[in-house]
Design a protein around this motif. Sequence first.
Motif, PDB file in Angstrom:
ATOM      1  N   THR A 378       0.729  -1.599  -0.464  1.00 38.20           N
ATOM      2  CA  THR A 378       0.188   0.127   0.092  1.00 38.20           C
ATOM      3  C   THR A 378       0.763   1.347  -0.154  1.00 38.20           C
ATOM      4  O   THR A 378       0.137   2.273  -0.602  1.00 38.20           O
ATOM      5  CB  THR A 378      -1.090  -0.248   1.765  1.00 38.20           C
ATOM      6  N   LEU A 382       0.299   4.416  -2.298  1.00 37.13           N
ATOM      7  CA  LEU A 382       0.465   5.582  -2.428  1.00 37.13           C
ATOM      8  C   LEU A 382       1.869   6.830  -2.876  1.00 37.13           C
ATOM      9  O   LEU A 382       1.059   7.395  -3.625  1.00 37.13           O
ATOM     10  CB  LEU A 382      -0.206   5.734  -1.063  1.00 37.13           C
ATOM     11  N   SER A 395      -7.354   1.683  -4.224  1.00 34.99           N
ATOM     12  CA  SER A 395      -6.357   0.830  -3.946  1.00 34.99           C
ATOM     13  C   SER A 395      -5.913  -0.967  -4.324  1.00 34.99           C
ATOM     14  O   SER A 395      -6.614  -0.939  -5.184  1.00 34.99           O
ATOM     15  CB  SER A 395      -7.411   0.598  -2.516  1.00 34.99           C
ATOM     16  N   MET A 421      -6.620  -4.405   2.168  1.00 30.79           N
ATOM     17  CA  MET A 421      -6.125  -3.550   1.584  1.00 30.79           C
ATOM     18  C   MET A 421      -6.456  -1.990   1.263  1.00 30.79           C
ATOM     19  O   MET A 421      -6.149  -0.895   1.643  1.00 30.79           O
ATOM     20  CB  MET A 421      -5.057  -3.449   0.499  1.00 30.79           C
ATOM     21  N   GLU A 424      -7.047  -0.022   4.595  1.00 33.01           N
ATOM     22  CA  GLU A 424      -5.252   0.067   4.904  1.00 33.01           C
ATOM     23  C   GLU A 424      -4.880   1.798   4.317  1.00 33.01           C
ATOM     24  O   GLU A 424      -4.222   2.401   4.428  1.00 33.01           O
ATOM     25  CB  GLU A 424      -3.978  -0.606   4.496  1.00 33.01           C
ATOM     26  N   PHE A 425      -5.300   0.999   2.763  1.00 28.33           N
ATOM     27  CA  PHE A 425      -5.144   2.718   1.634  1.00 28.33           C
ATOM     28  C   PHE A 425      -5.270   4.019   2.298  1.00 28.33           C
ATOM     29  O   PHE A 425      -5.272   4.813   2.133  1.00 28.33           O
ATOM     30  CB  PHE A 425      -5.613   2.156   0.413  1.00 28.33           C
ATOM     31  N   TYR A 429      -3.903   7.071   3.629  1.00 30.18           N
ATOM     32  CA  TYR A 429      -3.428   8.119   3.147  1.00 30.18           C
ATOM     33  C   TYR A 429      -4.066   9.459   3.862  1.00 30.18           C
ATOM     34  O   TYR A 429      -3.915  10.158   3.299  1.00 30.18           O
ATOM     35  CB  TYR A 429      -4.796   8.230   1.770  1.00 30.18           C
ATOM     36  N   PRO A 442      -8.705   9.097  -2.840  1.00 23.95           N
ATOM     37  CA  PRO A 442      -8.430   7.467  -3.324  1.00 23.95           C
ATOM     38  C   PRO A 442      -9.730   7.091  -3.584  1.00 23.95           C
ATOM     39  O   PRO A 442     -10.830   7.222  -3.695  1.00 23.95           O
ATOM     40  CB  PRO A 442      -8.624   7.294  -1.799  1.00 23.95           C
TER      41      PRO A 442
END
Length: 682
Positions: A378, A382, A395, A421, A424-425, A429, A442
């Motif tokens: 991740t 990013l 993501s 994920m 987490e993304f 972010y 996002p």
Amino acid sequence: MKTRIMVVTSCTGEKKYKPENQLVFEDFQDKNRLKQREAELIDYRMPAGEMYTGSQHLALMSGINEYRQNGGEIDLFIVSAGYGLLSENDQIVPYEVTFNTMDPSSIKKWARQQLITQHLQEKVKEYDLIFFLLGDRYLQSIELPLEIEPHQRAIFFAGGSSKARILNWDQYHVLAIGEQEAKRFRFGLIGIKGFLFSQMLRYIELHDREASLNELLNAPENVREYILNSLNKKTKQLELFDESKPTTEEGNQLLQFYSELYPVPPELIAKNCIAAPMFFMPENDDRVDPHYDFMSDMSDKNRNPLINDVYSHELHGSPQYDGLLVSKVNIDGATQQKRVLLKELGMHDFYRLPKDYPIMGDCGAFSYISQEMPPYTTEEILEYYHELGFDYGVSIDHLVVGAFQRDESIRNQRYELTLSMAEEFLKLYNENKETKGYKFHPIGIVQGWDPGSFRNAVQHLINLGYDYIALGGLAREQSDRIYEILKEISPIIPNTNFRMHLFGVARDMRTMRSFHKLGVTSFDSSSPLRRAWLGTGHNYHAITGKHYTAIRIPEAKETAGRVKKLIAEGTGSLEFAEYKRLEQEALQALRKFSRGELQLSEAISAILEYDMILGENREVHEDLYRELLEERPWEQCQCPICKEIGIDVVVFRGNNRNRRRGFHNTHVYYSQIKELKKEWKQ
């Protein structure tokens, strides 16, 4: 002014007379032979309306004759596999020819020779209500859409499997009739359409005829109510089956009426469909040489394709899409020069795309579908979106399709991994947005295997705080399944600002209109582009909505391609110089035809001579090429590509023609999207 009614039905195998020497298919292929054979059968000659004795025809004529006896006016036409389009008063003799034993290609070819569509088009102009009572094979003999005016209505009594063939245009409606109706109403499946149409006429006769017909023009869905109300009267016919009314649930399933292939009831219209739909074009080094010489088939050897070649939006003068989609897998696999330029220039300047057209980035999950885990972290993704200047970043996901969907343990693992994920993304972010200066928006992506799993995943991401969610893994799914998934999701869409993207899905505009109502605000697909060089039948998309096969004239080279392969394998029967001669004669014939210096038959002959030695499907290609060259669709298109290179746009040959044709197809598709946007604004 009286409402004019036209009924189009099919011929039947059962006829009043069936002599041993009745006409057969070969008799209809030669006009002189047909005339001679008809003379032999003169004693059996009679009006078409009286010749057919199949159950649908008899049931239909029973209702029509009763309607006429009461003063009603109605005209009947019959699609005959032998004679073409007949009026009921046309004189015919017995024959044995049916579309039901022909394959789709043969149906199309023979129907064109019989001019069925052209004759039908001439007739429908005279009527207000046009009813079609045709099985699927007979429907295939008509090239839809027929041109009808906004005040006209075309209502098809058809099997449910025929809906997709019919419901791509306005003023077209389907009353679905099949085994369920035949069983419930105790009438044979073959004749049920004729019986139900007659019931509709009987209902009209019991009420104000003209008021009822006007009501059908304004509300064609009432045809279902007319039939069911008529059936509830205890007619002699209805005594053949249970007199009790269907239960409410059963009744609702009978005679389903459709004006859209994917109807969206008001309660399912998503809150966010006030947003205009956006089309993103997947980018995969889709460039052409702007100075390509089509006469010599040469490019400047000293040019740098990465710098000198141009994208679709440069050829057209403006993007034929609302934004680009760039997958990380394509960046990772790029040349060193491209990666350096991307980092130096940023996404918009590298692709020479106006700044007000957004660029979306994703990870390209199909590239690592067979790996146990995605190859990216991740944090890495990013930074990648940030450094290259994407407008939207998606993501990381892991596809739940095919074998990975059928294995429950793998399916669940990938489903949960994609959700974790995405979680987490968004978390990373938000934590780093201010300090690192993230400017991209996002997008959380979900996977699933049925409507419920997709709904639960979307709900989870909404709860996390996502306002833009993408549905992955649906690119190869049937529209029916996507429709069911979206119906499950639309009720949970939280507000008007929420956005939802469909990855790899771009269908016809009627379908996309329904998907938009169900909450889809953006989508992407390279299908219009790639169709230019994949398969047959859909290589060139005309502005009319019709698709054509491009004319295959592959380059004759000793160093590459099919000719080299034929010579190397020893399967080619000619020397290279002869291949080259035939190739050039085919190209020259096309250009002469385009300029009006050569007849169609001569041009096709030159093309097929080259086709034949290459082992192409000559018989199929001949019909498809003839259709394309007769109709000359590139001359009706005003896009810069068609205007600049003319007939070369329909030649299947090398990147500079094939990809330009793909650019043209994308232009046509985006023109349709812009019409959808106009509807949205209204």
